[in-house]
Design a protein around this motif. Structure first.
Motif, mmCIF file in Angstrom:
data_model
loop_
_atom_site.group_PDB
_atom_site.id
_atom_site.type_symbol
_atom_site.label_atom_id
_atom_site.label_comp_id
_atom_site.label_asym_id
_atom_site.label_seq_id
_atom_site.Cartn_x
_atom_site.Cartn_y
_atom_site.Cartn_z
ATOM 1 N N PRO A 187 132.828 17.466 24.720
ATOM 2 C CA PRO A 187 133.575 16.522 25.559
ATOM 3 C C PRO A 187 133.366 15.064 25.134
ATOM 4 C CG PRO A 187 132.556 18.209 26.926
ATOM 5 C CD PRO A 187 132.042 18.414 25.528
ATOM 6 N N ALA A 188 132.152 14.717 24.688
ATOM 7 C CA ALA A 188 131.887 13.340 24.268
ATOM 8 C C ALA A 188 132.710 12.972 23.038
ATOM 9 C CB ALA A 188 130.397 13.163 23.979
ATOM 10 N N VAL A 189 132.853 13.896 22.083
ATOM 11 C CA VAL A 189 133.649 13.632 20.891
ATOM 12 C C VAL A 189 135.133 13.569 21.253
ATOM 13 C CG1 VAL A 189 134.334 14.564 18.645
ATOM 14 C CG2 VAL A 189 131.934 14.599 19.327
ATOM 15 N N GLU A 190 135.568 14.412 22.180
ATOM 16 C CA GLU A 190 136.957 14.333 22.640
ATOM 17 C C GLU A 190 137.247 12.976 23.272
ATOM 18 O OE1 GLU A 190 137.861 19.036 23.722
ATOM 19 O OE2 GLU A 190 137.165 17.658 25.277
ATOM 20 N N GLU A 191 136.321 12.503 24.084
ATOM 21 C CA GLU A 191 136.497 11.190 24.716
ATOM 22 C C GLU A 191 136.512 10.080 23.669
ATOM 23 O OE1 GLU A 191 133.351 10.957 27.526
ATOM 24 O OE2 GLU A 191 134.154 12.573 28.801
ATOM 25 N N TYR A 192 135.736 10.245 22.614
ATOM 26 C CA TYR A 192 135.713 9.256 21.531
ATOM 27 C C TYR A 192 137.069 9.208 20.822
ATOM 28 C CZ TYR A 192 134.054 6.886 17.280
ATOM 29 O OH TYR A 192 133.885 6.013 16.231
ATOM 30 N N ALA A 193 137.671 10.374 20.578
ATOM 31 C CA ALA A 193 138.993 10.421 19.949
ATOM 32 C C ALA A 193 140.033 9.733 20.827
ATOM 33 C CB ALA A 193 139.398 11.867 19.678
ATOM 34 N N VAL A 194 139.973 9.985 22.132
ATOM 35 C CA VAL A 194 140.906 9.351 23.060
ATOM 36 C C VAL A 194 140.695 7.841 23.078
ATOM 37 C CG1 VAL A 194 141.545 9.146 25.501
ATOM 38 C CG2 VAL A 194 141.163 11.408 24.490
ATOM 39 N N ALA A 195 139.447 7.406 23.047
ATOM 40 C CA ALA A 195 139.154 5.970 23.059
ATOM 41 C C ALA A 195 139.715 5.280 21.817
ATOM 42 C CB ALA A 195 137.642 5.743 23.154
#
Length: 329
Positions: A228-236
């Motif tokens: 989830p943290a990497v997914e949030e990084y991609a979205v950011a």
């Protein structure tokens, strides 16, 4: 309906991917990054846009990728007089049966090489939109499925060259990755002169995988874990492009999805079963750059010979967005 291929393990994935990379590298000298990126587009179920000046190996890379896979391959030479029906197919009246029957166009293949795509009109370019997004074409109200896997490898010349049409934003957004070949270094160019004087290296190429194995590799890459943290990084990363003062058009949600899909393949090629933030950064330029449109002021500075505006913006974004840190056990 095609049957799903049996699953493979990490060792088998590494063996098959290494075989493909080595096969293509025998034809494309001194461009390992371009070769790797082309394979990522295939295994991430995306499409590849190769942009550069004529004569640097764009079509050669597309053909080498196609020949490394034992699958149906068709090449379409895009010209100003090419019609959408030439690409997708048309309905033809059969006087014996007294009904219309569909005659498939050149796009019905596993790998389609769209050569010099920006030399055709926008109307013809748009014939690829449904195929690239949904894996099907619709003619006269009837949908026809394309084979799996399906990959469009398009080449285009820079817009400054004569007789070119800019790809519309919707078309560019369908391409997962854009790469440039660049000129070869002196050693690779000299080697090319010696090796290709007598024989075309494409004539010696043999397929190293078949379509069933490609589907196995695609399934393996899909299973790579994204936290989830990497997914949030991609979205950011994507959201910053949408609010950036120097950009008129930022990355779409499709771009975010394709960045993560490409990162999964990148991780699998590196022998990992999980994606790390560095995978996203490594693919940020090839996945995002062709989708972004700079503001008029920045674009004008670029046209006057300044540094590549989009490249500079993405470099700044990569350094300013906070990188997620793994929690300590």
């Amino acid at each position: 309906m095609q049957q799903s291929a049996a699953p493979i393990d990490a060792d088998r994935f590494a063996e098959l991917s290494t075989g493909i990379l080595e096969s293509i590298s025998e034809v494309i000298d001194g461009k390992p990054q371009a070769v790797r990126t082309a394979l990522i587009a295939l295994l991430a179920e995306g499409h590849l846009l190769i942009e550069d000046v004529p004569g640097v190996g764009k079509t050669m890379l597309a053909k080498a990728l196609a020949q490394s896979v034992d699958a149906s391959v068709r090449r379409i030479q895009f010209t100003p007089d090419l019609l959408p029906g030439d690409v997708t197919g048309v309905s033809v009246f059969n006087p014996v049966q007294r009904e219309f029957e569909f005659k498939a166009g050149a796009i019905f293949a596993h790998i389609v090489i769209a050569d010099e795509i920006n030399r055709s009109s926008p109307k013809t370019q748009s014939a690829l939109l449904e195929a690239m997004e949904e894996g099907q074409v619709t003619v006269d109200g009837h949908s026809h499925a394309l084979p799996e896997p399906f990959l469009v490898v398009a080449t285009q010349n820079p817009l400054e060259m004569e007789g070119t049409y800019a790809l519309p934003e919707a078309q560019r957004d369908r391409f997962m990755i854009r790469i440039s070949m660049g000129y070869p270094d002196a050693a690779s160019e000299a080697l090319m002169l010696r090796q290709r004087d007598a024989i075309n290296p494409l004539d010696r190429m043999r397929a190293v995988v078949d379509t069933a194995q490609v589907r196995q590799m695609i399934a393996f890459a899909r299973a790579v874990h994204v936290s989830p943290a990497v997914e949030e990084y991609a979205v950011a990363l994507a959201q910053v492009t949408r609010n950036h003062p120097d950009l008129r058009l930022g990355a779409s949600p499709r771009a975010t999805l394709q960045l993560v899909r490409a990162a999964k393949v990148w991780a699998a090629l590196d022998g990992r079963a999980f994606v790390i933030p560095d995978d996203l950064i490594a693919l940020l330029h090839p996945v995002f750059a062709h989708r972004l449109i700079p503001s008029r002021t920045i674009a004008g500075a670029r046209a006057r010979g300044g540094a590549d505006a989009i490249t500079a913006i993405l470099d700044r974004i990569a350094t300013t967005v906070r990188v997620p840190v793994a929690a300590r056990a």
